[in-house]
Scaffold this motif. Structure first.
Motif, PDB file in Angstrom:
ATOM      1  N   LYS A 133       0.837  -1.210   0.000  1.00 53.23           N
ATOM      2  CA  LYS A 133       0.000   0.000   0.000  1.00 53.23           C
ATOM      3  C   LYS A 133       0.866   1.251   0.000  1.00 53.23           C
ATOM      4  O   LYS A 133       0.632   2.190  -0.779  1.00 53.23           O
ATOM      5  N   GLY A 134       1.885   1.278   0.842  1.00 52.64           N
ATOM      6  CA  GLY A 134       2.791   2.430   0.868  1.00 52.64           C
ATOM      7  C   GLY A 134       3.583   2.561  -0.414  1.00 52.64           C
ATOM      8  O   GLY A 134       3.817   3.685  -0.904  1.00 52.64           O
ATOM      9  N   GLN A 135       4.013   1.439  -0.983  1.00 50.70           N
ATOM     10  CA  GLN A 135       4.725   1.489  -2.256  1.00 50.70           C
ATOM     11  C   GLN A 135       3.851   2.105  -3.348  1.00 50.70           C
ATOM     12  O   GLN A 135       4.316   2.956  -4.128  1.00 50.70           O
ATOM     13  N   ALA A 136       2.591   1.698  -3.371  1.00 52.21           N
ATOM     14  CA  ALA A 136       1.683   2.240  -4.387  1.00 52.21           C
ATOM     15  C   ALA A 136       1.469   3.738  -4.195  1.00 52.21           C
ATOM     16  O   ALA A 136       1.386   4.502  -5.178  1.00 52.21           O
ATOM     17  N   GLU A 137       1.408   4.194  -2.936  1.00 54.55           N
ATOM     18  CA  GLU A 137       1.226   5.623  -2.687  1.00 54.55           C
ATOM     19  C   GLU A 137       2.434   6.424  -3.160  1.00 54.55           C
ATOM     20  O   GLU A 137       2.288   7.520  -3.714  1.00 54.55           O
ATOM     21  N   ILE A 138       3.626   5.903  -2.946  1.00 50.34           N
ATOM     22  CA  ILE A 138       4.832   6.614  -3.383  1.00 50.34           C
ATOM     23  C   ILE A 138       4.895   6.666  -4.902  1.00 50.34           C
ATOM     24  O   ILE A 138       5.148   7.727  -5.508  1.00 50.34           O
ATOM     25  N   VAL A 139       4.672   5.531  -5.553  1.00 52.72           N
ATOM     26  CA  VAL A 139       4.753   5.499  -7.023  1.00 52.72           C
ATOM     27  C   VAL A 139       3.641   6.345  -7.639  1.00 52.72           C
ATOM     28  O   VAL A 139       3.839   6.976  -8.687  1.00 52.72           O
ATOM     29  N   SER A 140       2.476   6.391  -6.993  1.00 62.57           N
ATOM     30  CA  SER A 140       1.372   7.167  -7.559  1.00 62.57           C
ATOM     31  C   SER A 140       1.704   8.657  -7.627  1.00 62.57           C
ATOM     32  O   SER A 140       1.152   9.366  -8.475  1.00 62.57           O
ATOM     33  N   THR A 141       2.591   9.129  -6.742  1.00 63.75           N
ATOM     34  CA  THR A 141       2.968  10.552  -6.795  1.00 63.75           C
ATOM     35  C   THR A 141       3.847  10.873  -7.988  1.00 63.75           C
ATOM     36  O   THR A 141       4.095  12.055  -8.272  1.00 63.75           O
ATOM     37  N   LEU A 142       4.327   9.836  -8.687  1.00 61.47           N
ATOM     38  CA  LEU A 142       5.142  10.052  -9.896  1.00 61.47           C
ATOM     39  C   LEU A 142       4.329   9.940 -11.176  1.00 61.47           C
ATOM     40  O   LEU A 142       4.774  10.413 -12.228  1.00 61.47           O
ATOM     41  N   LEU A 143       3.157   9.336 -11.085  1.00 55.36           N
ATOM     42  CA  LEU A 143       2.361   9.114 -12.293  1.00 55.36           C
ATOM     43  C   LEU A 143       1.742  10.418 -12.765  1.00 55.36           C
ATOM     44  O   LEU A 143       1.431  11.312 -11.966  1.00 55.36           O
ATOM     45  N   PRO A 144       1.533  10.576 -14.075  1.00 55.46           N
ATOM     46  CA  PRO A 144       1.032  11.853 -14.625  1.00 55.46           C
ATOM     47  C   PRO A 144      -0.330  12.255 -14.072  1.00 55.46           C
ATOM     48  O   PRO A 144      -0.597  13.436 -13.883  1.00 55.46           O
ATOM     49  N   SER A 145      -1.202  11.314 -13.782  1.00 52.42           N
ATOM     50  CA  SER A 145      -2.566  11.659 -13.366  1.00 52.42           C
ATOM     51  C   SER A 145      -2.634  12.207 -11.951  1.00 52.42           C
ATOM     52  O   SER A 145      -3.613  12.840 -11.577  1.00 52.42           O
ATOM     53  N   THR A 146      -1.601  11.995 -11.148  1.00 49.58           N
ATOM     54  CA  THR A 146      -1.657  12.409  -9.747  1.00 49.58           C
ATOM     55  C   THR A 146      -0.715  13.554  -9.422  1.00 49.58           C
ATOM     56  O   THR A 146      -0.687  14.027  -8.294  1.00 49.58           O
ATOM     57  N   ILE A 147       0.055  14.016 -10.366  1.00 53.44           N
ATOM     58  CA  ILE A 147       0.987  15.114 -10.090  1.00 53.44           C
ATOM     59  C   ILE A 147       0.207  16.409  -9.918  1.00 53.44           C
ATOM     60  O   ILE A 147      -0.701  16.734 -10.695  1.00 53.44           O
ATOM     61  N   ASP A 148       0.550  17.177  -8.901  1.00 51.44           N
ATOM     62  CA  ASP A 148      -0.122  18.445  -8.611  1.00 51.44           C
ATOM     63  C   ASP A 148       0.289  19.483  -9.644  1.00 51.44           C
ATOM     64  O   ASP A 148       1.450  19.900  -9.705  1.00 51.44           O
ATOM     65  N   ALA A 149      -0.659  19.902 -10.455  1.00 51.94           N
ATOM     66  CA  ALA A 149      -0.350  20.842 -11.536  1.00 51.94           C
ATOM     67  C   ALA A 149      -0.051  22.236 -11.014  1.00 51.94           C
ATOM     68  O   ALA A 149       0.685  23.008 -11.639  1.00 51.94           O
ATOM     69  N   THR A 150      -0.613  22.601  -9.890  1.00 52.62           N
ATOM     70  CA  THR A 150      -0.405  23.953  -9.367  1.00 52.62           C
ATOM     71  C   THR A 150       0.981  24.140  -8.766  1.00 52.62           C
ATOM     72  O   THR A 150       1.463  25.269  -8.665  1.00 52.62           O
ATOM     73  N   GLY A 151       1.594  23.044  -8.341  1.00 51.43           N
ATOM     74  CA  GLY A 151       2.924  23.151  -7.766  1.00 51.43           C
ATOM     75  C   GLY A 151       2.942  23.707  -6.368  1.00 51.43           C
ATOM     76  O   GLY A 151       3.995  24.134  -5.882  1.00 51.43           O
ATOM     77  N   ASN A 152       1.801  23.722  -5.701  1.00 47.99           N
ATOM     78  CA  ASN A 152       1.757  24.275  -4.352  1.00 47.99           C
ATOM     79  C   ASN A 152       2.400  23.352  -3.333  1.00 47.99           C
ATOM     80  O   ASN A 152       2.893  23.805  -2.305  1.00 47.99           O
TER      81      ASN A 152
END
Length: 953
Positions: free
Chosen positions: A399-418
């Motif tokens: 579960k933690g591995q998936a959360e870390i990798v998900s922050t690298l995927l295009p659909s989950t990256i924060d576009a605002t950069g905040n």
């Protein structure tokens, strides 16, 4: 002694003859003096010389001192001097002082040799244990110090003697309960030496309630704010727990983990930490790590981790982790401690993922820690601790591995950069200019992919923007680009470990890697070159990556099939050379160090080369890759077939596992249903049992009522008839109640009449006082009214007899009425129950109806009796009226018969009151027998007096 003297080289050259002679004379006095005072003075003198002339006193006086301990135990003073002297001889604590005074240096192992002489006779140690039991301070304290010194010099031998001594360890445990702090504190030091590297003694000490006592001492001393005593207690607890699974389990089962939480309750003001507090807290953190060490059995570690979460210890550690003003070494050790508390424990890992740093806006603790890891200005040990914490967070945590990798995927990256995500920090560290950040980020990302083929495929989707105007490239491509640019060795090693972990057991990732035509030529070129020692490790890792590309190749690319890659190796590198380069990894000096334990502990940043989990991967793949290189195409085909068969078998097994899992779930649900139905059945059975008991009670009540009504029926057999009824009529019961109400109203009327009679009696009493003045005139007519008085006396006797009969009838009426009320009250619930079950109890209902008819007839009989009672009352009223008419004629007799009339009026008043209270309390009705007897005797006495007066006249 001669042997020791020969070893020591004889008397020291610096000793004056007078000193040697003095020691000899003192020893003679100790041995030959018959007076205790002389021996005591001699031993005291030896004590004063033992520091300066340690060798000579030890050689000449030890035997005499031991004899004193054996023979003079009754004198605590001489025993104390002897123990102090032996301590000065055996202990090496004074050597530093001697060196500072520029005295000749004694032999280094002098204390060890004297200790060996002392313990050669095991009775000496047993004797010392007995002396330690003495409560006298001058005996117990030097005995504790001497025994501690013996353990320091010859620990294993003394431990064995104490272990076989009866109650040896238990005697020493009593030191912790001594009220004198100096003895208690030295007792802790003694137990420290006693428990070193001896599991048997550690268990005995632990089961002698050592944990409870030591934790109490730590609490009394102020926990982490305490002094050196807290440090000594923590060291002793660490001795008891480290590498001792039995004591660790005892510590957990005894709920002592919960008592560790207050140790880490630091205040908001964390400035000005004392050195002792830092030391204490450091030891406390190490003690937590001992309980959850990865080297412990997995079950024991897991249970301790859960206990630490439930008691709030993990939450307290995370508070320190996010606090400000904490010293760097404490913060580093706290990170390492939190790492091992959450390692492999899903519950703790989930909690750690939810921890936020006290910032604005709040950031996850993982992000804050990763920021420190990729910051080159942070201390090296702190960065290593953060890496270890990140690795432990991802260990067996898909579960933690998936959360870390998900922050690298295009659909989950924060576009605002905040906000900065963990994935962005890892990518930033992976491609920074700091080689240490490159290595740490690569290893951290490799742990996010560890044993997770799904995430390895997901990570292939990650795209990176390298520069403005250029199309984005994949993360895999960017890693290979940096490798080919010839960066620092540490950076390349980190990237190669990441690629090897990524491609292992993932054919799709291998295909993407081979799809870049520059990768295979780069790897073969690196392996084929003859480079220096620094580059040999890179060559070995390149060989491992190429071997993984062959072993996990699914032959989907025609130009990079397994057979062609093997031919390429054979032509450009050579099989033997390839295997030799592959062996460079496991032969590296830092490889074995990294393979020992999971925590990355490096003396310097240059030694940060291998990761613990990567060493496992190398050990797993080195042999299979070597075999794969030498296999022919036919063997590869067979192996492919075998792999396919195994995959099919694995699929079948997986399918059946899924089916079994579903069946297990169904079984669990059915078990729960069975348990629920069983509990319901038990409740229903209890209800049925209760109802059966109630029915039995009702039956018993009915039988009792039946017997009672049967007796009443026999008594009133002449007044009742038997009626046969088809069903039970509840209306007749109500009619019976109405009749009872009517009789109650008749009783009230009767009570009204009695009240009127009371008023008449009151008037009669008042008239008696008016007639008192006429006593003298009545005396003249006494003789003439004698006959009337006799008639009045007869009428009074008749009235008394009527009152007695009336009382008997009222008592009888009371009992019958009470039975009727009880019968009525008892019959009501019974009738209600029988109506509800009329179909099954028709015979019983018929009998009840019959009995109710009998009750009605009984009530009629009672009404007749009450009418007779009313007639009696009327006759009583007429008697009172006659008395009032005759009162004027009997005025001369009023004085003499005053007492009889008063008694009669009291009886009549009591009778009237009891009749008026018939509804409430019938049992209180009736005239006392004693009063009536007194009245009769009084009346007879008055008659005798009248007769005497007539005779005189």
């Amino acid at each position: 002694m001669n042997f020791l003297r020969g070893v020591m080289g004889g008397p020291s050259a610096g000793l004056q003859p007078s000193g040697a002679e003095t020691i000899q004379k003192l020893c003679d006095r100790v041995a030959s003096s018959t007076l205790l005072d002389d021996r005591r003075d001699a031993v005291r003198a030896l004590k004063s010389l033992s520091k300066k002339y340690r060798l000579e006193v030890g050689v000449q006086a030890m035997e005499h001192l031991i004899h004193v301990l054996q023979m003079d135990r009754s004198d605590s003073e001489i025993i104390g001097y002897a123990l102090d002297t032996l301590y000065n001889v055996i202990s090496n604590d004074l050597e530093e002082e001697e060196q500072e005074e520029n005295l000749p240096k004694q032999v280094d192992d002098l204390g060890s040799q004297f200790t060996e002489i002392f313990i050669k006779q095991q009775e000496n140690v047993t004797l010392l244990l007995t002396l330690v039991e003495e409560f006298d301070f001058h005996v117990r304290w030097p005995g504790v110090k001497l025994l501690t010194s013996l353990l320091k010099q010859q620990g294993p031998q003394v431990q064995q003697i104490i272990l076989v001594s009866p109650m040896g360890v238990s005697r020493l445990m009593d030191l912790l309960a001594d009220s004198r702090e100096v003895i208690r504190n030295d007792g802790v030091l003694l137990l420290q030496q006693l428990t070193k590297s001896n599991a048997a003694i550690q268990k005995i000490v632990a089961f002698e309630n050592a944990f409870e006592r030591l934790l109490d001492i730590i609490t009394e001393e102020g926990n982490s704010d305490g002094g050196i005593v807290v440090e000594d207690c923590l060291l002793l607890i660490q001795n008891l727990l480290k590498n001792n699974n039995s004591n660790q389990n005892f510590f957990k089962e005894g709920s002592y983990i919960q008592r560790m939480k207050p140790w880490f309750e630091v205040g908001d003001d964390n400035c000005g930490w004392s050195a002792q507090k830092v030391t204490n807290l450091h030891l406390m953190l190490q003690l937590v790590r001992v309980l959850v060490s990865p080297t412990n059995p997995p079950g024991a570690t897991s249970s301790c981790q859960k206990a630490m979460f439930h008691c709030g210890l993990l939450q307290q550690l995370c508070t320190i982790l996010m606090a400000t003003g904490v010293p760097a070494d404490i913060l580093t050790e706290t990170i390492n401690t939190v790492s091992e508390v959450i390692r492999g424990c899903q519950m703790n890992q989930d909690y750690f993922a939810s921890v936020n740093a006290p910032s604005n806006p709040p950031r996850p603790a993982i992000v804050v820690l990763l920021m420190s890891m990729v910051n080159e200005r942070q201390p090296f040990v702190l960065r290593c601790a953060v890496l270890y914490c990140f690795q432990c967070f991802l260990y067996k945590n898909q579960k933690g591995q998936a959360e870390i990798v998900s922050t690298l995927l295009p659909s989950t990256i924060d576009a605002t950069g905040n906000s900065v995500s963990a994935g962005q920090l890892l990518c930033g560290g992976l491609f920074s200019t700091d080689s240490l950040s490159n290595w740490c980020a690569a290893v951290a990302l490799a742990h996010a992919l560890q044993e997770n083929a799904t995430l390895k495929e997901q990570l292939l989707r990650v795209q990176l923007a390298t520069s403005i105007g250029n199309p984005p490239v994949s993360l895999l491509q960017q890693c290979t680009n940096i490798l080919s640019q010839g960066s620092k060795v540490q950076t390349r090693v980190g990237l190669l470990m990441l690629l090897c972990t990524w491609l292992s057991n993932c054919s799709i990732a291998v295909t993407h890697f081979l799809h870049n035509p520059a990768n295979i030529p780069f790897l073969t070129g690196q392996i084929a070159e003859n480079l220096g020692e620094e580059e040999q490790l890179v060559q070995g890792l390149c060989a491992l990556l190429l071997g993984i590309s062959i072993y996990y190749n699914d032959n989907s690319l025609e130009n990079y099939r397994k057979e062609k890659l093997k031919q390429l190796i054979e032509k450009r590198i050579g099989r033997e050379n390839f295997i030799e380069k592959l062996g460079f990894i496991s032969k590296h000096e830092l490889y074995s160090r990294a393979a020992q334990k999971p925590q990355p502990s490096f003396s310097s940043p240059d030694h940060m080369v291998f990761d613990h989990e990567f060493t496992k991967l190398v050990k797993e793949l080195e042999g299979v890759i070597s075999k794969a290189i030498y296999k022919s195409s036919e063997e590869d085909k067979k192996e492919e077939e075998v792999k396919k068969t195994l995959e099919q078998h694995d699929n079948i097994v997986t399918h059946y596992k899924k089916v079994i899992r579903e069946q297990d779930q169904e079984l669990e649900e059915l078990k729960q249903q069975i348990n629920t139905l069983t509990s319901q059945n038990e409740q229903l059975q209890a209800t049925v049992t209760q109802q059966v008991s109630q029915i039995q009670q009702h039956k018993d009540q009915y039988n009792l009522l039946k017997v009672q009504l049967g007796k009443d029926t026999q008594h009133h057999n002449s007044h009742s008839d038997t009626f046969q009824m088809n069903g039970l009529q509840t209306e007749e019961v109500s009619k019976l109640k109405e009749e009872l109400e009517e009789w109650k109203t008749k009783h009230e009327l009767l009570q009204g009449q009695l009240r009127e009679k009371d008023s008449v009696i009151e008037k009669l009493k008042s008239s008696q006082w008016e007639m008192g003045t006429m006593e003298q005139s009545s005396q003249t007519s006494k003789s003439g009214g004698l006959e009337l008085n006799n008639e009045l006396q007869k009428e009074l006797d008749m009235l008394r007899s009527q009152v007695q009969l009336q009382s008997v009838e009222i008592s009888k009426l009371q009992m019958e009425n009470q039975k009727l009320q009880v019968t009525n009250k008892t019959a009501d619930p019974v009738l209600g129950d029988r109506v509800a079950t009329a179909a099954n109890n028709s015979d019983l209902e018929g009998q009840l109806e019959q009995e109710i008819k009998q009750l009605k007839s009984q009530v009629e009989a009672l009404s007749d009796e009450k009418e007779a009672l009313q007639q009696h009352l009327d006759s009583s009223s007429s008697t009172v009226a006659i008395l009032q008419d005759e009162k004027s004629k009997l005025q001369q007799e009023v004085a003499e018969s005053k007492r009889e009339q008063d008694d009669l009026l009291v009886l009549l008043a009591d009778q009237d009151q009891k009749l008026s209270a018939l509804k409430v309390k019938l049992k209180d009705l009736g005239v006392p027998v004693e009063d009536e007897d007194d009245t009769e005797s009084g009346d007879q006495g008055d008659e005798d007096e009248d007769e005497d007066e007539q005779d005189e006249n």
